[in-house]
Design a protein around this motif. Structure first.
Motif, PDB file in Angstrom:
ATOM      1  N   ALA A  89     -13.135 -20.207  84.042  1.00 44.66           N
ATOM      2  CA  ALA A  89     -14.275 -21.129  84.047  1.00 44.66           C
ATOM      3  C   ALA A  89     -15.526 -20.442  83.516  1.00 44.66           C
ATOM      4  O   ALA A  89     -16.275 -21.028  82.719  1.00 44.66           O
ATOM      5  CB  ALA A  89     -14.508 -21.655  85.458  1.00 44.66           C
ATOM      6  N   LEU A  90     -15.773 -19.211  83.934  1.00 42.63           N
ATOM      7  CA  LEU A  90     -16.935 -18.466  83.434  1.00 42.63           C
ATOM      8  C   LEU A  90     -16.828 -18.219  81.934  1.00 42.63           C
ATOM      9  O   LEU A  90     -17.820 -18.327  81.212  1.00 42.63           O
ATOM     10  CB  LEU A  90     -17.077 -17.142  84.184  1.00 42.63           C
ATOM     11  N   LEU A  91     -15.648 -17.882  81.465  1.00 35.54           N
ATOM     12  CA  LEU A  91     -15.452 -17.659  80.030  1.00 35.54           C
ATOM     13  C   LEU A  91     -15.726 -18.929  79.243  1.00 35.54           C
ATOM     14  O   LEU A  91     -16.365 -18.893  78.190  1.00 35.54           O
ATOM     15  CB  LEU A  91     -14.028 -17.166  79.777  1.00 35.54           C
ATOM     16  N   TYR A  92     -15.285 -20.061  79.769  1.00 36.21           N
ATOM     17  CA  TYR A  92     -15.516 -21.334  79.092  1.00 36.21           C
ATOM     18  C   TYR A  92     -17.009 -21.662  79.049  1.00 36.21           C
ATOM     19  O   TYR A  92     -17.546 -22.030  78.002  1.00 36.21           O
ATOM     20  CB  TYR A  92     -14.754 -22.454  79.799  1.00 36.21           C
ATOM     21  N   ILE A  93     -17.691 -21.498  80.175  1.00 33.37           N
ATOM     22  CA  ILE A  93     -19.113 -21.849  80.243  1.00 33.37           C
ATOM     23  C   ILE A  93     -19.940 -20.944  79.336  1.00 33.37           C
ATOM     24  O   ILE A  93     -20.760 -21.415  78.553  1.00 33.37           O
ATOM     25  CB  ILE A  93     -19.608 -21.781  81.700  1.00 33.37           C
ATOM     26  N   PHE A  94     -19.732 -19.625  79.430  1.00 29.92           N
ATOM     27  CA  PHE A  94     -20.508 -18.714  78.596  1.00 29.92           C
ATOM     28  C   PHE A  94     -20.117 -18.835  77.126  1.00 29.92           C
ATOM     29  O   PHE A  94     -20.961 -18.678  76.248  1.00 29.92           O
ATOM     30  CB  PHE A  94     -20.369 -17.277  79.082  1.00 29.92           C
ATOM     31  N   GLY A  95     -18.867 -19.124  76.846  1.00 26.79           N
ATOM     32  CA  GLY A  95     -18.457 -19.334  75.462  1.00 26.79           C
ATOM     33  C   GLY A  95     -19.122 -20.548  74.852  1.00 26.79           C
ATOM     34  O   GLY A  95     -19.578 -20.517  73.706  1.00 26.79           O
ATOM     35  N   ALA A  96     -19.200 -21.624  75.612  1.00 31.83           N
ATOM     36  CA  ALA A  96     -19.862 -22.830  75.124  1.00 31.83           C
ATOM     37  C   ALA A  96     -21.356 -22.581  74.940  1.00 31.83           C
ATOM     38  O   ALA A  96     -21.963 -23.041  73.966  1.00 31.83           O
ATOM     39  CB  ALA A  96     -19.628 -23.983  76.084  1.00 31.83           C
ATOM     40  N   ALA A  97     -21.970 -21.842  75.844  1.00 33.23           N
ATOM     41  CA  ALA A  97     -23.400 -21.557  75.731  1.00 33.23           C
ATOM     42  C   ALA A  97     -23.688 -20.648  74.538  1.00 33.23           C
ATOM     43  O   ALA A  97     -24.668 -20.848  73.821  1.00 33.23           O
ATOM     44  CB  ALA A  97     -23.902 -20.912  77.018  1.00 33.23           C
ATOM     45  N   SER A 106     -21.841 -20.251  71.774  1.00 31.86           N
ATOM     46  CA  SER A 106     -21.515 -20.853  70.489  1.00 31.86           C
ATOM     47  C   SER A 106     -22.487 -21.953  70.119  1.00 31.86           C
ATOM     48  O   SER A 106     -22.541 -22.353  68.966  1.00 31.86           O
ATOM     49  CB  SER A 106     -20.093 -21.417  70.510  1.00 31.86           C
ATOM     50  N   GLY A 107     -23.232 -22.457  71.083  1.00 29.62           N
ATOM     51  CA  GLY A 107     -24.197 -23.503  70.795  1.00 29.62           C
ATOM     52  C   GLY A 107     -23.568 -24.869  70.671  1.00 29.62           C
ATOM     53  O   GLY A 107     -24.171 -25.773  70.114  1.00 29.62           O
ATOM     54  N   GLY A 129     -27.471 -28.986  75.557  1.00 29.04           N
ATOM     55  CA  GLY A 129     -27.880 -29.229  76.934  1.00 29.04           C
ATOM     56  C   GLY A 129     -27.498 -28.100  77.854  1.00 29.04           C
ATOM     57  O   GLY A 129     -28.259 -27.724  78.744  1.00 29.04           O
ATOM     58  N   LEU A 130     -26.319 -27.525  77.643  1.00 31.08           N
ATOM     59  CA  LEU A 130     -25.883 -26.404  78.467  1.00 31.08           C
ATOM     60  C   LEU A 130     -26.756 -25.180  78.207  1.00 31.08           C
ATOM     61  O   LEU A 130     -27.182 -24.506  79.136  1.00 31.08           O
ATOM     62  CB  LEU A 130     -24.419 -26.078  78.184  1.00 31.08           C
ATOM     63  N   THR A 131     -27.072 -24.910  76.943  1.00 30.34           N
ATOM     64  CA  THR A 131     -27.905 -23.762  76.619  1.00 30.34           C
ATOM     65  C   THR A 131     -29.314 -23.944  77.159  1.00 30.34           C
ATOM     66  O   THR A 131     -29.918 -23.011  77.680  1.00 30.34           O
ATOM     67  CB  THR A 131     -27.952 -23.547  75.096  1.00 30.34           C
ATOM     68  N   GLN A 132     -29.857 -25.141  77.058  1.00 32.25           N
ATOM     69  CA  GLN A 132     -31.210 -25.397  77.530  1.00 32.25           C
ATOM     70  C   GLN A 132     -31.295 -25.395  79.041  1.00 32.25           C
ATOM     71  O   GLN A 132     -32.368 -25.196  79.596  1.00 32.25           O
ATOM     72  CB  GLN A 132     -31.716 -26.730  76.985  1.00 32.25           C
ATOM     73  N   PHE A 141     -32.070 -21.561  69.104  1.00 32.09           N
ATOM     74  CA  PHE A 141     -32.337 -21.384  67.679  1.00 32.09           C
ATOM     75  C   PHE A 141     -31.157 -21.969  66.914  1.00 32.09           C
ATOM     76  O   PHE A 141     -30.034 -21.484  67.050  1.00 32.09           O
ATOM     77  CB  PHE A 141     -32.504 -19.900  67.311  1.00 32.09           C
ATOM     78  N   ASP A 142     -31.424 -22.980  66.095  1.00 35.91           N
ATOM     79  CA  ASP A 142     -30.358 -23.578  65.291  1.00 35.91           C
ATOM     80  C   ASP A 142     -30.314 -22.845  63.960  1.00 35.91           C
ATOM     81  O   ASP A 142     -31.184 -23.030  63.096  1.00 35.91           O
ATOM     82  CB  ASP A 142     -30.625 -25.065  65.087  1.00 35.91           C
ATOM     83  N   THR A 143     -29.326 -21.992  63.788  1.00 34.38           N
ATOM     84  CA  THR A 143     -29.218 -21.179  62.575  1.00 34.38           C
ATOM     85  C   THR A 143     -28.045 -21.607  61.699  1.00 34.38           C
ATOM     86  O   THR A 143     -27.643 -20.866  60.817  1.00 34.38           O
ATOM     87  CB  THR A 143     -29.068 -19.700  62.942  1.00 34.38           C
TER      88      THR A 143
END
Length: 58
Positions: free
Chosen positions: A26-34, A36-37, A41-44, A52-54
């Motif tokens: 679960a932690l890997l999924y959450i941090f991976g999603a954050a 990767s962008g 909403g998760l990052t914010q 930063f949208d690069t």
């Protein structure tokens, strides 16, 4: 140590390892999603995070 006691100890170890694997997944999924962008909403939702949208930067 009789066989019944050893079996309970093994069952407890197996259950704790299984729970640990679920938590780490679960932690890997959450941090991976954050990271990767994928979900802004998760990052914010992380306090103090700057988004930063690069993707379209040359």
């Amino acid at each position: 140590m009789n066989q019944s006691h050893r079996s309970r100890v093994n069952d407890a170890c197996n259950a704790s390892v299984f729970a640990l694997v679920i938590v780490l997944a679960a932690l890997l999924y959450i941090f991976g999603a954050a990271m990767s962008g994928d979900t802004a909403g998760l990052t914010q939702s992380v306090t103090g995070a700057e988004v930063f949208d690069t993707r379209n930067v040359p």
